[in-house]
Design an enzyme around this catalytic site. Sequence first.
Site, PDB file in Angstrom:
ATOM      1  N   GLU A   1     -14.844  -8.072   7.151  1.00 28.87           N
ATOM      2  CA  GLU A   1     -14.656  -7.127   8.263  1.00 28.87           C
ATOM      3  C   GLU A   1     -15.173  -7.708   9.584  1.00 28.87           C
ATOM      4  OE1 GLU A   1     -14.592  -3.153   7.446  1.00 28.87           O
ATOM      5  OE2 GLU A   1     -14.525  -2.569   9.544  1.00 28.87           O
TER       6      GLU A   1
ATOM      7  N   ASP B   1     -21.676   0.360   5.574  1.00 26.75           N
ATOM      8  CA  ASP B   1     -20.456   0.877   4.955  1.00 26.75           C
ATOM      9  C   ASP B   1     -20.157   0.165   3.638  1.00 26.75           C
ATOM     10  OD1 ASP B   1     -20.434   2.188   7.324  1.00 26.75           O
ATOM     11  OD2 ASP B   1     -18.607   1.262   8.095  1.00 26.75           O
TER      12      ASP B   1
ATOM     13  N   SER C   1       0.855  -1.186   0.000  1.00 26.53           N
ATOM     14  CA  SER C   1       0.000   0.000   0.000  1.00 26.53           C
ATOM     15  C   SER C   1       0.889   1.233   0.000  1.00 26.53           C
ATOM     16  CB  SER C   1      -0.889   0.013   1.243  1.00 26.53           C
ATOM     17  OG  SER C   1      -1.490   1.285   1.384  1.00 26.53           O
TER      18      SER C   1
HETATM   19  P1  ADP Z   1     -12.379   3.843   8.819  1.00 24.35           P
HETATM   20  O1  ADP Z   1     -13.030   2.703   8.109  1.00 24.35           O
HETATM   21  O2  ADP Z   1     -13.338   4.712   9.528  1.00 24.35           O
HETATM   22  O3  ADP Z   1     -11.460   4.633   7.967  1.00 24.35           O
HETATM   23  P2  ADP Z   1     -11.180   1.664  10.241  1.00 24.35           P
HETATM   24  O4  ADP Z   1     -10.405   1.559  11.508  1.00 24.35           O
HETATM   25  O5  ADP Z   1     -12.406   0.868  10.110  1.00 24.35           O
HETATM   26  O6  ADP Z   1     -11.474   3.218   9.983  1.00 24.35           O
HETATM   27  O7  ADP Z   1     -10.220   1.273   9.037  1.00 24.35           O
HETATM   28  C1  ADP Z   1      -8.933   1.858   8.935  1.00 24.35           C
HETATM   29  C2  ADP Z   1      -7.914   0.759   8.711  1.00 24.35           C
HETATM   30  O8  ADP Z   1      -8.088   0.198   7.393  1.00 24.35           O
HETATM   31  C3  ADP Z   1      -6.483   1.266   8.718  1.00 24.35           C
HETATM   32  O9  ADP Z   1      -5.966   1.280  10.024  1.00 24.35           O
HETATM   33  C4  ADP Z   1      -5.792   0.234   7.849  1.00 24.35           C
HETATM   34  O10 ADP Z   1      -5.533  -0.945   8.575  1.00 24.35           O
HETATM   35  C5  ADP Z   1      -6.851  -0.099   6.817  1.00 24.35           C
HETATM   36  N1  ADP Z   1      -6.698   0.745   5.626  1.00 24.35           N
HETATM   37  C6  ADP Z   1      -7.561   1.646   5.164  1.00 24.35           C
HETATM   38  N2  ADP Z   1      -7.093   2.232   4.019  1.00 24.35           N
HETATM   39  C7  ADP Z   1      -5.902   1.657   3.762  1.00 24.35           C
HETATM   40  C8  ADP Z   1      -4.917   1.813   2.730  1.00 24.35           C
HETATM   41  N3  ADP Z   1      -5.063   2.683   1.737  1.00 24.35           N
HETATM   42  N4  ADP Z   1      -3.807   1.041   2.794  1.00 24.35           N
HETATM   43  C9  ADP Z   1      -3.644   0.148   3.793  1.00 24.35           C
HETATM   44  N5  ADP Z   1      -4.517  -0.045   4.785  1.00 24.35           N
HETATM   45  C10 ADP Z   1      -5.636   0.700   4.787  1.00 24.35           C
HETATM   46 MG    MG Z   2     -14.141   1.151   8.994  1.00 22.88          MG
END
Ligand code: ADP
Ligand code: MG
Length: 388
Positions: free
Chosen positions: A167, A179, A77
């Site tokens: 999830e 979501d 990523s």
């Molecule tokens: P939200 O869904 O509100 O943004 P969450 O805690 O549910 O918050 O999800 C965030 C997590 O998803 C991050 O901590 C990471 O583990 C993963 N994540 C989200 N976007 C990316 C990305 N672009 N690259 C890698 N991991 C990601």
């Molecule tokens: Mg989330």
Amino acid sequence: MTSPSPAADAESVRALFVDRFGRPPEVIASAPGRVNLIGEHTDYNGGEVLPIAIARRTWVAAGRREGDREPTLRAVSATHPSMGTSALRTPTRSGDWWDYLTGVAAPLVTAGESYTSLDLAVTSDVPAGAGLSSSAALEVATALAVAGVLGVPLPLEEAAMTAWRAETGFVGVACGIMDQYASALGRAGEALHLECDTARYDYAPFADTLLIFDTAIPRSLRTSHYNERRAECDEALRLLRERWPALPSLAAAEPEQVLEARLPDPLDRRALHVSRETRRVRDAVAALRAGGHISRELLVGSHESLRDLYECSRPELDWVVERSITLPGVRGARLTGAGWGGCAIVVGEEGALRDAAPVLAREYEARFALVPRLWLSSASSGARVEEM
Ligand code: ADP
Ligand code: MG
């Protein structure tokens, strides 16, 4: 407005894939973050929600890889330094970011009986952890990209459910289906009207612009209460069913029934919020379908109910709502998401919101010593395969 955001588009994810895996990807898919217009804490109570897909997306590039004895996933990523690896036939949770990808890819690979290894690259401009559902965007884009390389047909509803199962079942976050459905099925210019217990959905036209205001309240201050509220709702439903055994869910209870039942405080307030909030969703949908807008009364009414009855607001969120609705051209505002921090939305016309943004940001920072993040968005398109 907040930015600069990381480059996130088909080109950036293709370039990342080529750079890290040394060949071009076979499929690129993308999926948006989401924000809920109205219908808060209704999802796990059998109620309705009204999210839109936002103009920020996560891009996933995928390719098969031959030569491994056991099918393995490798993931990179742009926003995370480490390359993730996991077994696809016997996946185990790592506690790291690629669990979202493993949880989606493993069942698709096993179901398709295609024991191939996979390489995945991710770029995104959905802010992670702000409540805009970067996790659902990541899961849904992964589902479409992986199904694409495996040649498995995956309708958008199935992509949403695959993402939701990853999830809840693999990553281990107890969330409703909103979501993943919003990310998969959102549409430009429309809001998704979703019934959370049946997954029935339809659309309502939504042409307004939103200012999404991230309060920047640390996550550590935001946890804990959510499970308490869920337990209170379960208890309220149990008590209501002593009187009305056929009541299918808390959201199905009419406000009059809740009042008549005289539940002990705070269960009476929690139940009243859920009952009225689900009806506000229906009123909002009716107004949009009639060619109108979601009124200030509905938006601020929802916020005040979350503040007073559900007790999931905070002074920072209340301030954003109270201050923004005094600004010209702002139709309404409310907290969005679970609350106790996270984001508020300010709804109105684009020009008015562009003017409101710097005023709100400056005053908020001065008052709370927190630097907020603000994004303008309108209802945008849902998940799609970009290139095959
Ligand atoms: P939200 O869904 O509100 O943004 P969450 O805690 O549910 O918050 O999800 C965030 C997590 O998803 C991050 O901590 C990471 O583990 C993963 N994540 C989200 N976007 C990316 C990305 N672009 N690259 C890698 N991991 C990601
Ligand atoms: Mg989330």
